[in-house]
Motif scaffolding. Structure first.
Motif: not given
Length: 205
Positions: A135-141, A169-176, A178-182
């Motif tokens: 969860v933490e490591l997906m934030q820089p991505v 489920l993985f990408f659903q959990a990280h959707e926000m 991964l779209n933080i730039k919006e």
């Protein structure tokens, strides 16, 4: 509701998220919440093993994580998106470089000390340690800092975590994340900006 409301203080004395309210029982801090839920719902043993040594390995990682991966990875999101959003100005590139250097050191330790040549952090099965880490490591991505690039061992671990959780489920959990730039396109209330900007800048000192 707002984290500084009276209702929020009844759930978490710290008035911070995450917080859990389960009937009359309340609990704060993400690690404590994860462990509580795993025990209450009697999750499969691999998440938080009954074997005392494997459980200690999960605990070891969770203890190390806060001062290392968590101390660096989320800052990339604050530097590239959230602080500019609230302050109205970008941070110097040197600030991101400083954070990325710290994160790189933590990732090296993560691979060499915890991951080694194993499929997951404590062995052949996924555990809460892997969930907390990913969860933490997906934030820089999410903000364009692909920390998995040029780190094949780390990339393979991520793929195994995705498969173990299930890609959907993985990408659903990280959707926000991964779209933080919006978030850069939304309008922030000027009073909220004025209130939060100093606190946000202080976070990175």
């Amino acid at each position: 509701g707002p984290s500084n409301s009276e209702g929020a203080s009844k759930v978490s004395l710290l008035k911070k998220v995450p917080a859990l309210k389960d009937g009359d029982f309340t609990l704060a801090e993400c690690t404590a919440i994860l462990l509580y839920l795993s025990r209450k719902y009697n999750t499969p043993d691999h998440w938080y093993p009954s074997d005392i040594k494997k459980r200690a390995q999960v605990d070891e990682y969770l203890s190390w994580h806060h001062a290392n991966i968590r101390a660096n990875a989320p800052k990339t999101m604050w530097i590239k998106v959230l602080i500019p959003l609230f302050t109205g100005q970008p941070l110097p590139s040197e600030k991101l470089q400083e954070v990325m250097e710290g994160l790189s050191t933590s990732l090296k330790q993560f691979e060499e000390r915890f991951l080694q040549d194993k499929a997951f952090i404590i062995g052949s099965e996924i555990s809460l340690a892997d969930l907390v880490a990913i969860v933490e490591l997906m934030q820089p991505v999410g903000v364009g800092c692909d920390i998995f690039e040029d780190r094949p061992r780390l990339m393979e671990w991520r793929r195994r975590v995705e498969d173990a959780v299930g890609k959907e489920l993985f990408f659903q959990a990280h959707e926000m994340i991964l779209n933080i730039k919006e978030l850069s396109n939304i309008q922030i209330d000027p009073q909220l900006k004025e209130h939060l900007a100093p606190a946000l800048m202080k976070m990175l000192k």
